[in-house]
Design a protein around this motif. Structure first.
Motif, PDB file in Angstrom:
ATOM      1  N   THR A 101      43.923  29.843  36.280  1.00 38.68           N
ATOM      2  CA  THR A 101      43.176  30.872  36.996  1.00 38.68           C
ATOM      3  C   THR A 101      44.043  31.434  38.109  1.00 38.68           C
ATOM      4  O   THR A 101      44.622  30.676  38.886  1.00 38.68           O
ATOM      5  N   TYR A 103      44.960  33.329  41.564  1.00 37.41           N
ATOM      6  CA  TYR A 103      44.465  33.626  42.913  1.00 37.41           C
ATOM      7  C   TYR A 103      45.529  34.455  43.615  1.00 37.41           C
ATOM      8  O   TYR A 103      46.703  34.086  43.639  1.00 37.41           O
ATOM      9  N   LEU A 104      45.119  35.585  44.164  1.00 37.68           N
ATOM     10  CA  LEU A 104      46.056  36.520  44.782  1.00 37.68           C
ATOM     11  C   LEU A 104      46.294  36.247  46.260  1.00 37.68           C
ATOM     12  O   LEU A 104      47.179  36.850  46.851  1.00 37.68           O
ATOM     13  N   GLN A 105      45.514  35.355  46.865  1.00 36.58           N
ATOM     14  CA  GLN A 105      45.704  35.016  48.271  1.00 36.58           C
ATOM     15  C   GLN A 105      45.686  33.492  48.424  1.00 36.58           C
ATOM     16  O   GLN A 105      45.161  32.798  47.569  1.00 36.58           O
ATOM     17  N   PRO A 108      40.421  31.841  50.274  1.00 39.04           N
ATOM     18  CA  PRO A 108      39.421  32.914  50.289  1.00 39.04           C
ATOM     19  C   PRO A 108      39.369  33.617  51.651  1.00 39.04           C
ATOM     20  O   PRO A 108      39.402  32.970  52.699  1.00 39.04           O
ATOM     21  N   PRO A 112      46.220  39.015  50.754  1.00 33.90           N
ATOM     22  CA  PRO A 112      46.910  38.654  49.514  1.00 33.90           C
ATOM     23  C   PRO A 112      48.392  38.356  49.772  1.00 33.90           C
ATOM     24  O   PRO A 112      48.967  38.823  50.755  1.00 33.90           O
ATOM     25  N   LEU A 127      51.678  35.142  43.693  1.00 32.99           N
ATOM     26  CA  LEU A 127      50.299  34.702  43.495  1.00 32.99           C
ATOM     27  C   LEU A 127      50.345  33.219  43.174  1.00 32.99           C
ATOM     28  O   LEU A 127      51.427  32.647  43.079  1.00 32.99           O
ATOM     29  N   ASP A 153      41.995  38.816  41.163  1.00 28.79           N
ATOM     30  CA  ASP A 153      41.747  37.516  41.777  1.00 28.79           C
ATOM     31  C   ASP A 153      40.648  36.781  41.008  1.00 28.79           C
ATOM     32  O   ASP A 153      39.618  37.358  40.674  1.00 28.79           O
ATOM     33  N   GLY A 154      40.903  35.509  40.698  1.00 23.28           N
ATOM     34  CA  GLY A 154      39.926  34.697  39.990  1.00 23.28           C
ATOM     35  C   GLY A 154      39.946  34.863  38.484  1.00 23.28           C
ATOM     36  O   GLY A 154      39.157  34.264  37.766  1.00 23.28           O
TER      37      GLY A 154
END
Length: 167
Positions: A101, A103-105, A108, A112, A127, A153-154
């Protein structure tokens, strides 16, 4: 009168222990780690549970090796191609080295790692991909500018799936 030899304790032959660990399975799991870039994998069969993990030297990822061209390694920057059904990109496509999966950052609500138009340095994190509860940073294979982010993202990704384009 009984013979003293008959009453002496007899040494029993060592029992052959049935080793529940299948060495071939462990080797196959290790090969999967190498092929996919994962840091660990775990398999359960009945009561047997095998976990194979790669030593990453204190929590840091080993330096990835990149190849450029049609036979590029997973995660490598490869020139855009125009095969049937594939979109052509200006620049080098960064592909996913594993299933997981995106995640861009880093967490949460945080900014990013990179945005379209950002200039990145070789090795800079673009990422992260979560695979088997392990966060794996995906570094830029070369310096350049982010032309496209091809994932959200996600979003779940497959091995070899395009993630970003660096120009």
């Amino acid at each position: 009168m009984p013979d003293p030899k008959d009453s002496a304790p007899q040494a029993s032959a060592p029992k052959a222990s049935a080793d529940p660990i299948d060495a071939r399975l462990v080797r196959r799991l290790a090969a999967i780690l190498n092929d996919t870039g994962l840091t660990e994998i775990e398999v359960e069969r009945g009561d047997l549970r095998i976990k194979v993990a790669r030593n990453t030297g204190g929590g840091t990822m080993p330096a990835p090796v990149y190849a450029v061209g049609p036979a590029a390694a997973p995660g490598a920057a490869a020139p855009a191609t125009s095969d049937a059904g594939e979109r052509e990109h200006e620049g080098d496509v960064v592909n996913s080295p594993m299933v997981g999966t995106v995640y861009l950052q880093p967490e949460p609500g945080a900014a990013p790692f990179v945005r379209i138009g950002d200039t990145v340095s070789e090795g800079q994190t673009l990422l992260i991909i979560e695979a088997m509860k392990t966060m794996n940073p995906i570094p830029a294979p070369r310096s350049g500018r982010i032309l496209e982010m091809l994932v959200a993202d996600g979003q779940p990704v497959e091995f070899g799936e395009p993630l970003a384009v660096i120009g």
